[in-house]
Design a protein around this motif. Structure first.
Motif, PDB file in Angstrom:
ATOM      1  N   MET B  41       1.194  82.103  30.355  1.00 23.67           N
ATOM      2  CA  MET B  41       0.229  83.181  30.231  1.00 23.67           C
ATOM      3  C   MET B  41      -0.030  83.507  28.765  1.00 23.67           C
ATOM      4  SD  MET B  41       0.366  87.136  31.508  1.00 23.67           S
ATOM      5  CE  MET B  41       0.254  88.086  29.990  1.00 23.67           C
ATOM      6  N   TYR B  42       1.057  83.563  27.969  1.00 27.05           N
ATOM      7  CA  TYR B  42       0.873  83.918  26.565  1.00 27.05           C
ATOM      8  C   TYR B  42       0.231  82.799  25.745  1.00 27.05           C
ATOM      9  CZ  TYR B  42       2.611  88.588  26.752  1.00 27.05           C
ATOM     10  OH  TYR B  42       2.701  89.921  27.028  1.00 27.05           O
ATOM     11  N   LEU B  43       0.508  81.550  26.112  1.00 28.85           N
ATOM     12  CA  LEU B  43      -0.137  80.430  25.409  1.00 28.85           C
ATOM     13  C   LEU B  43      -1.640  80.433  25.695  1.00 28.85           C
ATOM     14  CD1 LEU B  43       2.483  77.568  25.893  1.00 28.85           C
ATOM     15  CD2 LEU B  43       1.941  78.783  23.777  1.00 28.85           C
ATOM     16  N   PHE B  44      -1.963  80.697  26.955  1.00 28.36           N
ATOM     17  CA  PHE B  44      -3.338  80.840  27.419  1.00 28.36           C
ATOM     18  C   PHE B  44      -4.040  81.935  26.617  1.00 28.36           C
ATOM     19  CE2 PHE B  44      -6.188  80.817  31.213  1.00 28.36           C
ATOM     20  CZ  PHE B  44      -6.127  79.468  31.463  1.00 28.36           C
ATOM     21  N   MET B  45      -3.381  83.106  26.582  1.00 28.89           N
ATOM     22  CA  MET B  45      -3.944  84.272  25.930  1.00 28.89           C
ATOM     23  C   MET B  45      -4.092  84.034  24.425  1.00 28.89           C
ATOM     24  SD  MET B  45      -2.532  88.117  26.352  1.00 28.89           S
ATOM     25  CE  MET B  45      -2.957  88.758  27.958  1.00 28.89           C
ATOM     26  N   PHE B  46      -3.095  83.347  23.838  1.00 29.28           N
ATOM     27  CA  PHE B  46      -3.128  83.094  22.402  1.00 29.28           C
ATOM     28  C   PHE B  46      -4.325  82.203  22.038  1.00 29.28           C
ATOM     29  CE2 PHE B  46      -1.838  80.721  18.555  1.00 29.28           C
ATOM     30  CZ  PHE B  46      -1.772  81.794  17.687  1.00 29.28           C
ATOM     31  N   THR B  47      -4.573  81.184  22.860  1.00 26.03           N
ATOM     32  CA  THR B  47      -5.738  80.318  22.634  1.00 26.03           C
ATOM     33  C   THR B  47      -7.023  81.147  22.684  1.00 26.03           C
ATOM     34  OG1 THR B  47      -4.519  78.618  23.829  1.00 26.03           O
ATOM     35  CG2 THR B  47      -6.817  78.143  23.352  1.00 26.03           C
ATOM     36  N   GLY B  48      -7.087  82.047  23.666  1.00 26.10           N
ATOM     37  CA  GLY B  48      -8.251  82.923  23.787  1.00 26.10           C
ATOM     38  C   GLY B  48      -8.433  83.816  22.573  1.00 26.10           C
ATOM     39  N   VAL B  49      -7.317  84.351  22.074  1.00 24.63           N
ATOM     40  CA  VAL B  49      -7.365  85.251  20.923  1.00 24.63           C
ATOM     41  C   VAL B  49      -7.835  84.505  19.665  1.00 24.63           C
ATOM     42  CG1 VAL B  49      -5.834  86.498  19.342  1.00 24.63           C
ATOM     43  CG2 VAL B  49      -5.781  87.010  21.765  1.00 24.63           C
ATOM     44  N   VAL B  50      -7.387  83.256  19.505  1.00 25.04           N
ATOM     45  CA  VAL B  50      -7.838  82.429  18.374  1.00 25.04           C
ATOM     46  C   VAL B  50      -9.360  82.219  18.463  1.00 25.04           C
ATOM     47  CG1 VAL B  50      -7.739  80.126  17.333  1.00 25.04           C
ATOM     48  CG2 VAL B  50      -5.625  81.277  18.010  1.00 25.04           C
ATOM     49  N   MET B  51      -9.855  82.006  19.681  1.00 28.44           N
ATOM     50  CA  MET B  51     -11.304  81.806  19.848  1.00 28.44           C
ATOM     51  C   MET B  51     -12.081  83.104  19.613  1.00 28.44           C
ATOM     52  SD  MET B  51     -11.912  78.833  22.577  1.00 28.44           S
ATOM     53  CE  MET B  51     -13.519  78.611  21.824  1.00 28.44           C
ATOM     54  N   TRP B  52     -11.528  84.249  20.048  1.00 27.69           N
ATOM     55  CA  TRP B  52     -12.150  85.555  19.761  1.00 27.69           C
ATOM     56  C   TRP B  52     -12.229  85.793  18.253  1.00 27.69           C
ATOM     57  CZ3 TRP B  52     -15.239  88.111  22.617  1.00 27.69           C
ATOM     58  CH2 TRP B  52     -15.023  88.325  23.972  1.00 27.69           C
ATOM     59  N   PHE B  53     -11.154  85.401  17.554  1.00 31.17           N
ATOM     60  CA  PHE B  53     -11.089  85.559  16.106  1.00 31.17           C
ATOM     61  C   PHE B  53     -12.233  84.778  15.447  1.00 31.17           C
ATOM     62  CE2 PHE B  53      -9.317  84.299  11.920  1.00 31.17           C
ATOM     63  CZ  PHE B  53      -9.059  85.551  11.400  1.00 31.17           C
ATOM     64  N   LEU B  54     -12.381  83.530  15.879  1.00 27.27           N
ATOM     65  CA  LEU B  54     -13.449  82.658  15.392  1.00 27.27           C
ATOM     66  C   LEU B  54     -14.818  83.271  15.713  1.00 27.27           C
ATOM     67  CD1 LEU B  54     -14.062  79.783  14.206  1.00 27.27           C
ATOM     68  CD2 LEU B  54     -14.009  78.933  16.541  1.00 27.27           C
ATOM     69  N   TYR B  55     -14.953  83.768  16.940  1.00 28.84           N
ATOM     70  CA  TYR B  55     -16.212  84.407  17.372  1.00 28.84           C
ATOM     71  C   TYR B  55     -16.513  85.628  16.504  1.00 28.84           C
ATOM     72  CZ  TYR B  55     -19.456  86.912  20.509  1.00 28.84           C
ATOM     73  OH  TYR B  55     -20.525  87.593  21.037  1.00 28.84           O
ATOM     74  N   GLY B  56     -15.475  86.424  16.219  1.00 28.83           N
ATOM     75  CA  GLY B  56     -15.623  87.609  15.370  1.00 28.83           C
ATOM     76  C   GLY B  56     -16.165  87.248  13.992  1.00 28.83           C
ATOM     77  N   ILE B  57     -15.653  86.131  13.425  1.00 31.42           N
ATOM     78  CA  ILE B  57     -16.139  85.667  12.116  1.00 31.42           C
ATOM     79  C   ILE B  57     -17.619  85.267  12.228  1.00 31.42           C
ATOM     80  CG2 ILE B  57     -15.931  83.830  10.384  1.00 31.42           C
ATOM     81  CD1 ILE B  57     -12.871  83.849  10.972  1.00 31.42           C
ATOM     82  N   LEU B  58     -17.946  84.548  13.300  1.00 32.05           N
ATOM     83  CA  LEU B  58     -19.323  84.049  13.469  1.00 32.05           C
ATOM     84  C   LEU B  58     -20.329  85.173  13.674  1.00 32.05           C
ATOM     85  CD1 LEU B  58     -18.529  80.954  15.726  1.00 32.05           C
ATOM     86  CD2 LEU B  58     -19.371  80.876  13.376  1.00 32.05           C
ATOM     87  N   ILE B  59     -19.929  86.248  14.402  1.00 25.14           N
ATOM     88  CA  ILE B  59     -20.895  87.354  14.598  1.00 25.14           C
ATOM     89  C   ILE B  59     -20.667  88.450  13.557  1.00 25.14           C
ATOM     90  CG2 ILE B  59     -21.163  86.929  17.090  1.00 25.14           C
ATOM     91  CD1 ILE B  59     -19.516  89.572  17.535  1.00 25.14           C
ATOM     92  N   ASP B  60     -19.710  88.222  12.647  1.00 25.49           N
ATOM     93  CA  ASP B  60     -19.493  89.134  11.528  1.00 25.49           C
ATOM     94  C   ASP B  60     -19.059  90.525  12.001  1.00 25.49           C
ATOM     95  OD1 ASP B  60     -19.411  89.401   8.816  1.00 25.49           O
ATOM     96  OD2 ASP B  60     -21.481  90.081   8.604  1.00 25.49           O
ATOM     97  N   SER B  61     -18.085  90.548  12.947  1.00 24.76           N
ATOM     98  CA  SER B  61     -17.616  91.825  13.489  1.00 24.76           C
ATOM     99  C   SER B  61     -16.200  92.128  13.012  1.00 24.76           C
ATOM    100  CB  SER B  61     -17.651  91.788  15.028  1.00 24.76           C
ATOM    101  OG  SER B  61     -16.776  92.769  15.554  1.00 24.76           O
ATOM    102  N   VAL B  62     -16.065  93.150  12.163  1.00 27.83           N
ATOM    103  CA  VAL B  62     -14.758  93.540  11.626  1.00 27.83           C
ATOM    104  C   VAL B  62     -13.786  93.910  12.752  1.00 27.83           C
ATOM    105  CG1 VAL B  62     -13.548  95.198  10.139  1.00 27.83           C
ATOM    106  CG2 VAL B  62     -15.805  94.364   9.497  1.00 27.83           C
ATOM    107  N   ALA B  63     -14.287  94.635  13.769  1.00 24.13           N
ATOM    108  CA  ALA B  63     -13.431  95.072  14.876  1.00 24.13           C
ATOM    109  C   ALA B  63     -12.867  93.874  15.651  1.00 24.13           C
ATOM    110  CB  ALA B  63     -14.204  95.991  15.815  1.00 24.13           C
ATOM    111  N   VAL B  64     -13.724  92.921  15.985  1.00 23.86           N
ATOM    112  CA  VAL B  64     -13.270  91.746  16.759  1.00 23.86           C
ATOM    113  C   VAL B  64     -12.287  90.913  15.921  1.00 23.86           C
ATOM    114  CG1 VAL B  64     -14.010  89.578  17.870  1.00 23.86           C
ATOM    115  CG2 VAL B  64     -15.351  91.657  18.197  1.00 23.86           C
ATOM    116  N   ILE B  65     -12.575  90.726  14.626  1.00 21.52           N
ATOM    117  CA  ILE B  65     -11.690  89.945  13.753  1.00 21.52           C
ATOM    118  C   ILE B  65     -10.311  90.615  13.647  1.00 21.52           C
ATOM    119  CG2 ILE B  65     -11.288  89.176  11.361  1.00 21.52           C
ATOM    120  CD1 ILE B  65     -14.370  88.924  11.080  1.00 21.52           C
ATOM    121  N   SER B  66     -10.295  91.920  13.316  1.00 20.03           N
ATOM    122  CA  SER B  66      -9.005  92.578  13.079  1.00 20.03           C
ATOM    123  C   SER B  66      -8.189  92.721  14.367  1.00 20.03           C
ATOM    124  CB  SER B  66      -9.200  93.926  12.385  1.00 20.03           C
ATOM    125  OG  SER B  66     -10.181  94.676  13.034  1.00 20.03           O
TER     126      SER B  66
END
Lengths: 86, 86
Positions: B41-66
């Motif tokens: 579950m945590y490996l799954f979630m961690f992969t998702g969080v890495v992708m959210w981080f990348l998405y946050g950079i792409l849409i330039d969202s400080v909240a999503v990145i942090s």
């Protein structure tokens, strides 16, 4: 990167993080017990998810809106079981 | 609503959802046991969080990145304990 490609990355992220809640919902459902989870944690998290949903609408992000809509429903199910099975 | 007001809503959401991981980290730390949590579950979630981080950079969202930066670190701690205490 196009806007659609970016949104696809967000949606993959959404599927990964949201589905990681499924085992918890399934476990509570199957065991008919929610002893392992903390009500205050889920109420906390649910408030956060509602705010993420609002934030998603404000920044116009399909991924943030849909991820938090589904996560919110799953958390409501967990909170419901938590209160019902008390 | 100004961009800063929107970002504040996102950051409050980030604090709420991220801090809901803290009790889990604390519990594992204190009990020196991670039996209650699932590694997959945590490996799954961690992969998702890495992708959210990348998405946050792409849409330039400080909240999503942090939010996903902190969540990622907390999940790495949980995964580390899970592997170490096995």
């Amino acid at each position: 990167m196009t806007e659609i490609q970016i949104e696809i990355i967000g949606l993959i992220a959404a599927v990964l993080t949201t589905s990681s809640f499924m085992p918890q919902v399934y476990k509570i459902w199957k065991l008919k017990s929610s002893d392992g989870v903390s009500l205050s944690m889920y109420l906390f998290m649910f408030t956060g998810v509602v705010m993420w949903f609002l934030y998603g609408i404000l920044i116009d992000s399909v991924a943030v809106i849909s991820a938090n809509f589904v996560a919110g429903i799953l958390q409501l199910i967990i909170i419901y079981f938590k209160l019902k099975l008390k």
